[in-house]
Design a protein around this motif. Sequence first.
Motif, PDB file in Angstrom:
ATOM      1  N   PHE A 165      17.421  36.713  54.137  1.00 23.10           N
ATOM      2  CA  PHE A 165      18.377  35.626  53.980  1.00 23.10           C
ATOM      3  C   PHE A 165      19.539  36.156  53.152  1.00 23.10           C
ATOM      4  CE2 PHE A 165      14.326  33.742  54.859  1.00 23.10           C
ATOM      5  CZ  PHE A 165      14.615  32.674  55.694  1.00 23.10           C
ATOM      6  N   VAL A 166      20.765  35.998  53.667  1.00 27.31           N
ATOM      7  CA  VAL A 166      21.928  36.641  53.069  1.00 27.31           C
ATOM      8  C   VAL A 166      22.960  35.621  52.616  1.00 27.31           C
ATOM      9  CG1 VAL A 166      23.775  38.319  53.453  1.00 27.31           C
ATOM     10  CG2 VAL A 166      21.588  38.596  54.625  1.00 27.31           C
ATOM     11  N   GLY A 167      23.463  35.838  51.397  1.00 22.38           N
ATOM     12  CA  GLY A 167      24.585  35.073  50.880  1.00 22.38           C
ATOM     13  C   GLY A 167      25.742  36.035  50.668  1.00 22.38           C
ATOM     14  N   SER A 168      26.820  35.850  51.445  1.00 18.25           N
ATOM     15  CA  SER A 168      27.923  36.808  51.388  1.00 18.25           C
ATOM     16  C   SER A 168      29.252  36.092  51.561  1.00 18.25           C
ATOM     17  CB  SER A 168      27.751  37.850  52.496  1.00 18.25           C
ATOM     18  OG  SER A 168      28.680  38.887  52.381  1.00 18.25           O
ATOM     19  N   MET A 169      30.232  36.514  50.777  1.00 17.92           N
ATOM     20  CA  MET A 169      31.576  35.960  50.910  1.00 17.92           C
ATOM     21  C   MET A 169      32.513  36.948  51.605  1.00 17.92           C
ATOM     22  SD  MET A 169      31.822  32.864  49.787  1.00 17.92           S
ATOM     23  CE  MET A 169      33.536  32.572  49.443  1.00 17.92           C
ATOM     24  N   TYR A 170      32.469  38.200  51.214  1.00 17.74           N
ATOM     25  CA  TYR A 170      33.428  39.184  51.718  1.00 17.74           C
ATOM     26  C   TYR A 170      32.771  40.283  52.532  1.00 17.74           C
ATOM     27  CZ  TYR A 170      36.268  36.730  48.359  1.00 17.74           C
ATOM     28  OH  TYR A 170      36.916  35.746  47.655  1.00 17.74           O
ATOM     29  N   GLY A 171      31.476  40.145  52.851  1.00 21.00           N
ATOM     30  CA  GLY A 171      30.817  41.071  53.744  1.00 21.00           C
ATOM     31  C   GLY A 171      29.975  42.150  53.093  1.00 21.00           C
TER      32      GLY A 171
ATOM     33  N   ALA B 109      20.605  30.489  57.804  1.00 21.23           N
ATOM     34  CA  ALA B 109      19.510  30.439  56.827  1.00 21.23           C
ATOM     35  C   ALA B 109      19.024  28.996  56.729  1.00 21.23           C
ATOM     36  CB  ALA B 109      19.991  30.948  55.473  1.00 21.23           C
ATOM     37  N   THR B 110      17.837  28.729  57.274  1.00 22.73           N
ATOM     38  CA  THR B 110      17.317  27.364  57.278  1.00 22.73           C
ATOM     39  C   THR B 110      16.009  27.283  56.498  1.00 22.73           C
ATOM     40  OG1 THR B 110      16.018  27.668  59.294  1.00 22.73           O
ATOM     41  CG2 THR B 110      18.327  26.931  59.562  1.00 22.73           C
ATOM     42  N   LEU B 111      15.705  26.100  56.029  1.00 16.60           N
ATOM     43  CA  LEU B 111      14.460  25.873  55.312  1.00 16.60           C
ATOM     44  C   LEU B 111      13.268  26.090  56.242  1.00 16.60           C
ATOM     45  CD1 LEU B 111      13.184  25.125  52.627  1.00 16.60           C
ATOM     46  CD2 LEU B 111      13.333  22.722  53.305  1.00 16.60           C
ATOM     47  N   GLU B 112      13.398  25.699  57.487  1.00 13.68           N
ATOM     48  CA  GLU B 112      12.310  25.888  58.456  1.00 13.68           C
ATOM     49  C   GLU B 112      11.993  27.380  58.627  1.00 13.68           C
ATOM     50  OE1 GLU B 112       9.165  24.876  60.515  1.00 13.68           O
ATOM     51  OE2 GLU B 112      10.468  23.413  59.555  1.00 13.68           O
ATOM     52  N   ALA B 113      13.040  28.207  58.719  1.00  9.16           N
ATOM     53  CA  ALA B 113      12.828  29.655  58.849  1.00  9.16           C
ATOM     54  C   ALA B 113      12.170  30.219  57.590  1.00  9.16           C
ATOM     55  CB  ALA B 113      14.156  30.358  59.118  1.00  9.16           C
ATOM     56  N   LEU B 114      12.548  29.704  56.437  1.00  9.40           N
ATOM     57  CA  LEU B 114      11.939  30.147  55.183  1.00  9.40           C
ATOM     58  C   LEU B 114      10.457  29.775  55.155  1.00  9.40           C
ATOM     59  CD1 LEU B 114      12.229  31.387  52.331  1.00  9.40           C
ATOM     60  CD2 LEU B 114      12.832  29.098  51.535  1.00  9.40           C
ATOM     61  N   LYS B 115      10.141  28.564  55.579  1.00  9.08           N
ATOM     62  CA  LYS B 115       8.752  28.111  55.580  1.00  9.08           C
ATOM     63  C   LYS B 115       7.894  28.945  56.532  1.00  9.08           C
ATOM     64  CE  LYS B 115       9.606  23.234  54.437  1.00  9.08           C
ATOM     65  NZ  LYS B 115       9.568  21.858  54.980  1.00  9.08           N
ATOM     66  N   GLN B 116       8.466  29.411  57.619  1.00 10.88           N
ATOM     67  CA  GLN B 116       7.718  30.181  58.617  1.00 10.88           C
ATOM     68  C   GLN B 116       7.538  31.638  58.216  1.00 10.88           C
ATOM     69  OE1 GLN B 116       9.667  29.624  62.386  1.00 10.88           O
ATOM     70  NE2 GLN B 116       9.165  27.453  62.474  1.00 10.88           N
ATOM     71  N   ALA B 117       8.361  32.139  57.323  1.00  7.63           N
ATOM     72  CA  ALA B 117       8.326  33.554  56.950  1.00  7.63           C
ATOM     73  C   ALA B 117       7.174  33.848  55.991  1.00  7.63           C
ATOM     74  CB  ALA B 117       9.644  33.939  56.289  1.00  7.63           C
ATOM     75  N   ASP B 118       6.562  35.023  56.151  1.00  8.34           N
ATOM     76  CA  ASP B 118       5.528  35.473  55.215  1.00  8.34           C
ATOM     77  C   ASP B 118       6.111  36.398  54.156  1.00  8.34           C
ATOM     78  OD1 ASP B 118       3.389  34.121  56.457  1.00  8.34           O
ATOM     79  OD2 ASP B 118       3.192  35.717  57.939  1.00  8.34           O
ATOM     80  N   ASN B 119       7.122  37.184  54.551  1.00  7.82           N
ATOM     81  CA  ASN B 119       7.775  38.136  53.658  1.00  7.82           C
ATOM     82  C   ASN B 119       9.270  37.872  53.690  1.00  7.82           C
ATOM     83  OD1 ASN B 119       5.346  39.961  53.155  1.00  7.82           O
ATOM     84  ND2 ASN B 119       5.460  39.919  55.388  1.00  7.82           N
TER      85      ASN B 119
ATOM     86  N   LEU C  75      24.300  28.624  50.331  1.00  8.78           N
ATOM     87  CA  LEU C  75      24.201  27.440  49.465  1.00  8.78           C
ATOM     88  C   LEU C  75      23.455  26.264  50.103  1.00  8.78           C
ATOM     89  CD1 LEU C  75      24.841  26.224  46.717  1.00  8.78           C
ATOM     90  CD2 LEU C  75      27.063  25.506  47.639  1.00  8.78           C
ATOM     91  N   PRO C  76      23.687  25.933  51.395  1.00  5.84           N
ATOM     92  CA  PRO C  76      22.938  24.802  51.970  1.00  5.84           C
ATOM     93  C   PRO C  76      21.420  25.005  51.903  1.00  5.84           C
ATOM     94  CG  PRO C  76      24.794  25.349  53.368  1.00  5.84           C
ATOM     95  CD  PRO C  76      24.702  26.439  52.335  1.00  5.84           C
ATOM     96  N   LEU C  77      20.938  26.211  52.172  1.00  8.95           N
ATOM     97  CA  LEU C  77      19.506  26.479  52.073  1.00  8.95           C
ATOM     98  C   LEU C  77      19.031  26.300  50.641  1.00  8.95           C
ATOM     99  CD1 LEU C  77      16.717  27.449  53.005  1.00  8.95           C
ATOM    100  CD2 LEU C  77      17.544  29.807  52.697  1.00  8.95           C
ATOM    101  N   PHE C  78      19.767  26.848  49.691  1.00 15.70           N
ATOM    102  CA  PHE C  78      19.363  26.751  48.288  1.00 15.70           C
ATOM    103  C   PHE C  78      19.313  25.290  47.839  1.00 15.70           C
ATOM    104  CE2 PHE C  78      20.101  27.028  43.663  1.00 15.70           C
ATOM    105  CZ  PHE C  78      19.051  27.864  43.324  1.00 15.70           C
TER     106      PHE C  78
ATOM    107  N   GLY D 253      22.007  35.686  42.493  1.00 15.89           N
ATOM    108  CA  GLY D 253      20.679  36.294  42.603  1.00 15.89           C
ATOM    109  C   GLY D 253      19.748  35.863  41.492  1.00 15.89           C
ATOM    110  N   LYS D 254      20.292  35.706  40.297  1.00 12.68           N
ATOM    111  CA  LYS D 254      19.470  35.251  39.167  1.00 12.68           C
ATOM    112  C   LYS D 254      18.971  33.833  39.403  1.00 12.68           C
ATOM    113  CE  LYS D 254      21.607  38.262  35.720  1.00 12.68           C
ATOM    114  NZ  LYS D 254      22.516  38.352  34.563  1.00 12.68           N
ATOM    115  N   GLN D 255      19.834  32.972  39.960  1.00 10.38           N
ATOM    116  CA  GLN D 255      19.412  31.593  40.267  1.00 10.38           C
ATOM    117  C   GLN D 255      18.309  31.586  41.319  1.00 10.38           C
ATOM    118  OE1 GLN D 255      22.434  28.443  40.912  1.00 10.38           O
ATOM    119  NE2 GLN D 255      23.913  30.089  40.510  1.00 10.38           N
ATOM    120  N   ILE D 256      18.502  32.370  42.375  1.00 11.27           N
ATOM    121  CA  ILE D 256      17.509  32.441  43.448  1.00 11.27           C
ATOM    122  C   ILE D 256      16.190  32.966  42.894  1.00 11.27           C
ATOM    123  CG2 ILE D 256      16.906  33.609  45.615  1.00 11.27           C
ATOM    124  CD1 ILE D 256      20.021  33.576  46.191  1.00 11.27           C
ATOM    125  N   ASP D 257      16.268  34.038  42.125  1.00 12.51           N
ATOM    126  CA  ASP D 257      15.076  34.667  41.566  1.00 12.51           C
ATOM    127  C   ASP D 257      14.294  33.697  40.677  1.00 12.51           C
ATOM    128  OD1 ASP D 257      13.502  37.110  41.264  1.00 12.51           O
ATOM    129  OD2 ASP D 257      14.252  37.172  39.206  1.00 12.51           O
ATOM    130  N   ALA D 258      14.992  32.984  39.811  1.00 11.63           N
ATOM    131  CA  ALA D 258      14.330  32.022  38.923  1.00 11.63           C
ATOM    132  C   ALA D 258      13.692  30.885  39.734  1.00 11.63           C
ATOM    133  CB  ALA D 258      15.322  31.462  37.914  1.00 11.63           C
TER     134      ALA D 258
END
Length: 147
Positions: A7-13, A39-49, A67-70, A103-108
Amino acid sequence: MAAISIFVGSMYGNAEGLAEKSVDFLNKSGHQAQVIEPATLEALKQADNVLFISSTTGSGDIPDNLLPLFLQMQSEFPMLTGKNVAVIALGDSSYGETFCGAGKQIDAFIEELNASKVLPRLDIDACEYFEPWEAAEQWLQQLASKL
């Protein structure tokens, strides 16, 4: 072999470019990696890694495409118990306290959701590495061997 959803969060590539190189590297390492768009919540729920790769915008904010996924994760609080999750955070240390803020927000938050962290978060400083791959390659080798 592990299936890895990125899952990727990117502004400038920059994060997108790193994600593409990561997919190639992980696939050559015997895994089955793919970038999940959108990046969807459904895809996150289906993923193992799961691998999150995110740059940081504004004052330590998550990029618009992730941001919408988060926000949905915060709203629905889907427990990630049993999922292997890792985070690569891109940032610029000249921004001080907001360095790698997304990344710190996601990690926490993935810790709150009880994910199994495969490796400690990798913070990549744009002041140190013009090309993030240089910093990420060894970390990804470790990730590939642990999955």
